[in-house]
Design a protein around this motif. Structure first.
Motif, PDB file in Angstrom:
ATOM      1  N   LEU A 328       3.587   2.781 -11.820  1.00  0.00           N
ATOM      2  CA  LEU A 328       4.171   3.810 -10.983  1.00  0.00           C
ATOM      3  C   LEU A 328       5.672   3.596 -10.861  1.00  0.00           C
ATOM      4  O   LEU A 328       6.151   2.459 -10.867  1.00  0.00           O
ATOM      5  CB  LEU A 328       3.539   3.776  -9.593  1.00  0.00           C
ATOM      6  N   PRO A 329       6.441   4.684 -10.749  1.00  0.00           N
ATOM      7  CA  PRO A 329       7.877   4.523 -10.504  1.00  0.00           C
ATOM      8  C   PRO A 329       8.112   3.775  -9.199  1.00  0.00           C
ATOM      9  O   PRO A 329       7.358   3.923  -8.244  1.00  0.00           O
ATOM     10  CB  PRO A 329       8.388   5.971 -10.426  1.00  0.00           C
ATOM     11  N   ARG A 330       9.170   2.968  -9.167  1.00  0.00           N
ATOM     12  CA  ARG A 330       9.487   2.182  -7.985  1.00  0.00           C
ATOM     13  C   ARG A 330      10.888   2.519  -7.483  1.00  0.00           C
ATOM     14  O   ARG A 330      11.788   2.788  -8.267  1.00  0.00           O
ATOM     15  CB  ARG A 330       9.411   0.689  -8.280  1.00  0.00           C
ATOM     16  N   ASP A 331      11.027   2.491  -6.172  1.00  0.00           N
ATOM     17  CA  ASP A 331      12.339   2.600  -5.525  1.00  0.00           C
ATOM     18  C   ASP A 331      12.564   1.258  -4.826  1.00  0.00           C
ATOM     19  O   ASP A 331      11.970   0.982  -3.786  1.00  0.00           O
ATOM     20  CB  ASP A 331      12.333   3.752  -4.518  1.00  0.00           C
ATOM     21  N   VAL A 332      13.420   0.412  -5.428  1.00  0.00           N
ATOM     22  CA  VAL A 332      13.570  -0.961  -4.974  1.00  0.00           C
ATOM     23  C   VAL A 332      14.968  -1.169  -4.399  1.00  0.00           C
ATOM     24  O   VAL A 332      15.973  -0.860  -5.057  1.00  0.00           O
ATOM     25  CB  VAL A 332      13.337  -1.967  -6.122  1.00  0.00           C
ATOM     26  N   THR A 333      15.016  -1.698  -3.181  1.00  0.00           N
ATOM     27  CA  THR A 333      16.285  -2.114  -2.592  1.00  0.00           C
ATOM     28  C   THR A 333      16.315  -3.645  -2.551  1.00  0.00           C
ATOM     29  O   THR A 333      15.462  -4.271  -1.928  1.00  0.00           O
ATOM     30  CB  THR A 333      16.454  -1.561  -1.172  1.00  0.00           C
ATOM     31  N   PHE A 334      17.294  -4.225  -3.236  1.00  0.00           N
ATOM     32  CA  PHE A 334      17.471  -5.669  -3.243  1.00  0.00           C
ATOM     33  C   PHE A 334      18.518  -6.034  -2.196  1.00  0.00           C
ATOM     34  O   PHE A 334      19.585  -5.418  -2.142  1.00  0.00           O
ATOM     35  CB  PHE A 334      17.939  -6.156  -4.620  1.00  0.00           C
ATOM     36  N   VAL A 335      18.208  -7.034  -1.360  1.00  0.00           N
ATOM     37  CA  VAL A 335      19.143  -7.507  -0.343  1.00  0.00           C
ATOM     38  C   VAL A 335      19.417  -8.974  -0.616  1.00  0.00           C
ATOM     39  O   VAL A 335      18.476  -9.779  -0.697  1.00  0.00           O
ATOM     40  CB  VAL A 335      18.583  -7.317   1.075  1.00  0.00           C
ATOM     41  N   LYS A 426       4.850   9.723  -5.022  1.00  0.00           N
ATOM     42  CA  LYS A 426       4.827   9.486  -6.462  1.00  0.00           C
ATOM     43  C   LYS A 426       5.490   8.165  -6.851  1.00  0.00           C
ATOM     44  O   LYS A 426       5.485   7.790  -8.022  1.00  0.00           O
ATOM     45  CB  LYS A 426       5.531  10.647  -7.179  1.00  0.00           C
ATOM     46  N   SER A 427       6.098   7.482  -5.881  1.00  0.00           N
ATOM     47  CA  SER A 427       6.753   6.213  -6.184  1.00  0.00           C
ATOM     48  C   SER A 427       6.385   5.180  -5.122  1.00  0.00           C
ATOM     49  O   SER A 427       5.962   5.527  -4.019  1.00  0.00           O
ATOM     50  CB  SER A 427       8.281   6.374  -6.250  1.00  0.00           C
ATOM     51  N   LEU A 503       4.824  -7.294  -8.640  1.00  0.00           N
ATOM     52  CA  LEU A 503       5.233  -6.044  -8.009  1.00  0.00           C
ATOM     53  C   LEU A 503       5.024  -4.852  -8.925  1.00  0.00           C
ATOM     54  O   LEU A 503       4.887  -3.716  -8.463  1.00  0.00           O
ATOM     55  CB  LEU A 503       6.712  -6.120  -7.596  1.00  0.00           C
ATOM     56  N   GLU A 504       5.018  -5.091 -10.225  1.00  0.00           N
ATOM     57  CA  GLU A 504       4.827  -4.001 -11.188  1.00  0.00           C
ATOM     58  C   GLU A 504       3.350  -3.702 -11.424  1.00  0.00           C
ATOM     59  O   GLU A 504       3.015  -2.707 -12.071  1.00  0.00           O
ATOM     60  CB  GLU A 504       5.483  -4.392 -12.521  1.00  0.00           C
TER      61      GLU A 504
END
Length: 717
Positions: A328-335, A426-427, A503-504
């Motif tokens: 699935l598409p991912r929206d990832v925020t890295f901190v 969808k993500s 995570l994938e």
């Protein structure tokens, strides 16, 4: 206390070169009645304390620690023995802050004075403190153990006689950590210095004077012990670690990446592990990792214990590997935390981990990178497609980061959790947070996660030699994600690959745990999403361990379930205490997030703690010798024993220079850094915790020079 950072300036001495030091420590502990001069010479590096009425200083008591751990299947039982050695001719009281695992169920403490053994009682905290203070004033030897955080404790030992060694033996139970085919045991050995945000100052322009807000760290004094500068003091508090491992399956690889170890085989399923270099400085957490033999597939972990009129079960359930479904598409925020405590090796580990994560993003993913110290900014105003141009820009940004400043974690966490498209189905929305967690306002962070997580899943990556495991583990649980620890630079590739591969992978969602028989009290109450290879550990109290436990969920669009027969579970030790400790954690979380009132949460915690004889925020262990020992009129000196700086940290860049530490520093105004105003993302104003020390220094030197010129001109006038 300001937190500043630059790359490590001094190399850490190797344990082998410290052997003579620890032989000396051992000799001091072994020779009865050994004493030192009452007043160490200036600059000797000795630790000193003062008695009442500004009496002459004397050398502080010494501390040595031995940790022995017995691992049996999914649980571990540890005994921590702390030896307080009084090398002076005075009667002393020593206080020491030390770490334990964040999930430790502390249930026993003994005070050993010569041939006498005093068993501690579990009491409400305020009562235990009163009893300890009364015993201290009466000249009785006493010990008090208090919890400051689930992973930070304080020991106080009163009336240690001249030349005397007093032992405090603390015991705890914990569960073994399991991820994929890797099992691990972590023994914390040092409490890292914490950044404690100051109470907020509200000052609306033109509307009156500033007013103070609630202190986010009201107990800051209790979690801020003195820390030795390694440039002027040799390491103290030597520690030994011994582990007896009975895995419950045939063992394959076994190693420690944090310490050199000796490994002795005691059978296909058992090993004995000890430190190869003998006593080592208490400046880096110990971690042991083991895997099953290549041909072995461990069965589902299910254990039970009968205590009183109840049964307790502990289950570790791992979803099947299965075939990877569509990604699935991912929206990832890295901190990424680039504050002062991340200086040296930690920032290199964090940057390497983040760069590896960026390389794994796919063309259908979106991402952003946020960095923070006492300020924050981001690479992009919002998430952007993971195309080559955006990835190159982000990688260049990450590569240029340097560690500096304070650790204001709240604002970047809230920014990362903010979801601009909460209806998107969808993500998958994920937040990956890389930090050492060296803060004191954990409750504030937990509350923010519970309030703002939405559909986001929070994955904590602990960095460095002494991460704040309590913050990491509980933040991940509240964020319905997981916690990965990276102790050394050698672990970056392996553990980031495992994390981001996980995570994938398809997740197991809509999880439920169902007992066929009624009356089960289960923890955790909110079951997390599971990623491939990530086990779910739950425990329950039952009227009787009969019937079945069924875990159900969905992998993608396919139903999945697993049913276990409780009556076939083998006997395990400490299951009841592990359940009680988890339930106490549930009550603390409910209090912090507002699901329970403070009064009802405290009542639940007290009932569990006193019923299972556990240390908590509200209960303490106190041991008091019945016979007064300190002669009437003899003074009692007190000392707060210092800690080592965690390995890889730079003292001056954490605490500032000697001149800066000596002068009181007024809280600076809330302001925006220039780079925040230039950032593409909306800036967030945070307290500036670093000081304008260089400007003050040059100004002071200039004024000093002018003063000398004036004095010289008057002298020769």
């Amino acid at each position: 206390m300001s937190v500043l950072a630059f790359p490590l300036a001094r190399t850490r001495p190797r344990a082998a070169r410290l052997a003579p030091l620890f032989l000396g420590f051992l000799a001091l502990f072994a020779i009865p009645g050994a004493t030192r001069a009452a007043t160490p010479p200036p600059g000797s590096g000795e630790l000193v304390l003062r008695g009442p009425d500004d009496a002459a200083p004397v050398e502080a008591p010494r501390l040595m620690t031995d940790v022995t751990v017995d691992v049996s299947g999914p649980t571990a039982r540890a005994v921590v023995t702390q030896a307080f050695r009084n090398t002076t001719k005075e009667w002393v009281e020593g206080t020491y802050v030390y770490p334990l695992p964040e999930d430790a169920a502390v249930d026993s403490m003994k005070l050993v004075i010569g041939e006498r053994i005093v068993v501690a009682d579990i009491r409400e905290r305020a009562q235990a403190k009163r009893d300890y203070e009364a015993a201290k004033s009466e000249g009785k030897t006493a010990a008090l153990t208090e919890q400051e955080r689930p992973n930070v404790f304080t020991n106080a030992v009163a009336n240690i006689g001249p030349g005397e060694t007093v032992l405090v033996r603390i015991e705890y139970q914990q569960t073994v950590r399991h991820t994929g085919d890797r099992y691990s045991l972590r023994v914390p050995l040092v409490v890292a210095p914490r950044y404690n945000p100051a109470p907020p100052i509200v000052n609306l322009v033109g509307e009156g004077p500033a007013t103070g807000g609630a202190d986010p760290v009201p107990d800051r004094d209790r979690i801020t012990p003195p820390v030795l500068d390694p440039a002027t003091h040799a390491p103290v508090n030597p520690v030994t670690v011994n582990v007896s491992l009975k895995a419950g399956f045939d063992l394959g690889a076994l190693r420690s990446d944090t310490h050199k170890v000796n490994i002795e085989e005691a059978g296909p399923q058992s090993r004995t592990i000890s430190l190869a270099d003998g006593p080592v400085p208490a400046d880096s957490d110990f971690e042991l990792v083991w895997k099953p033999a290549p041909s072995v597939t461990p069965t589902v972990g299910l254990f039970r214990e009968h205590v009183g009129d109840r049964d307790y079960v502990l289950a570790a359930l791992t979803p099947p590997e299965g075939k990877a479904g569509p990604r699935l598409p991912r929206d990832v925020t890295f901190v990424i935390d680039n504050s002062g405590s991340m200086g040296g090796t930690s920032i290199r580990q964090a940057k390497a981990g983040l760069l590896a994560a960026l390389d794994r993003l796919g063309p259908n993913d979106r991402f952003n990178v946020i960095r923070f110290d006492h300020t924050m900014d981001s690479v992009f105003p919002a998430s952007v497609p993971a195309d080559q141009a955006n990835l190159d820009r982000a990688k260049a940004y990450v590569a240029a980061l340097e560690a500096n400043g304070g650790t204001e974690m709240l604002a970047p966490l809230q920014a990362a959790l903010k979801d601009t498209n909460p209806e998107d189905t969808k993500s998958i929305r994920q937040v990956v947070f890389l930090t050492d967690g060296a803060i004191g306002n954990e409750a504030q962070i937990f509350s923010a996660i519970a309030a703002g997580r939405g559909r986001s899943r929070l994955f904590m990556v602990g960095i460095g030699s002494a991460p704040n495991g309590h913050l990491m583990q509980h933040a991940a649980e509240l964020g319905r994600g997981s916690y990965t620890n990276i102790s050394t630079i050698d672990q970056v590739a392996e553990r980031t690959r495992e994390l981001f591969s996980k995570l994938e992978s398809p997740v197991v969602t809509d999880l439920t745990a169902t007992f066929s028989e009624g009356g089960a009290d289960v923890t955790p109450g909110l079951l997390p999403d599971l990623y491939r290879g990530e086990p779910l550990v739950l425990s329950a109290k039952l009227p009787q361990a009969t019937g079945t436990l069924t875990l159900s969920g969905r992998i993608g669009g396919t139903p999945w379930s697993q049913t276990l027969d409780l009556s076939s579970a083998p006997e395990g030790a400490g299951i009841s205490k592990a359940w009680a400790r988890a339930k106490i954690g549930d009550a603390e979380t409910a209090r912090i997030t507002g699901r329970m009132t403070a009064e009802s949460a405290d009542a639940a915690i007290l009932e569990l703690a006193l019923g299972h004889k556990l240390m908590t925020r509200l209960t303490s262990l106190v041991a008091i010798d019945a016979t007064p020992r300190r002669p009437a009129g003899a003074r009692l000196s007190s000392a707060e024993l210092p800690l080592n700086l965690p390995a890889g940290w730079d003292f001056e860049k954490v605490f500032g220079t000697a001149g800066e530490r000596a002068a009181p520093i007024a809280p600076p105004p809330v302001q925006r850094r220039a780079e925040l105003r230039r950032a593409a993302a909306p800036a967030v104003a945070l307290p500036q915790t670093a000081t304008d020390f260089e400007i003050r220094l040059w100004l002071g030197l200039t004024l000093l020079g002018l003063g000398l010129l004036v004095a010289r001109s008057r002298r020769f006038a």
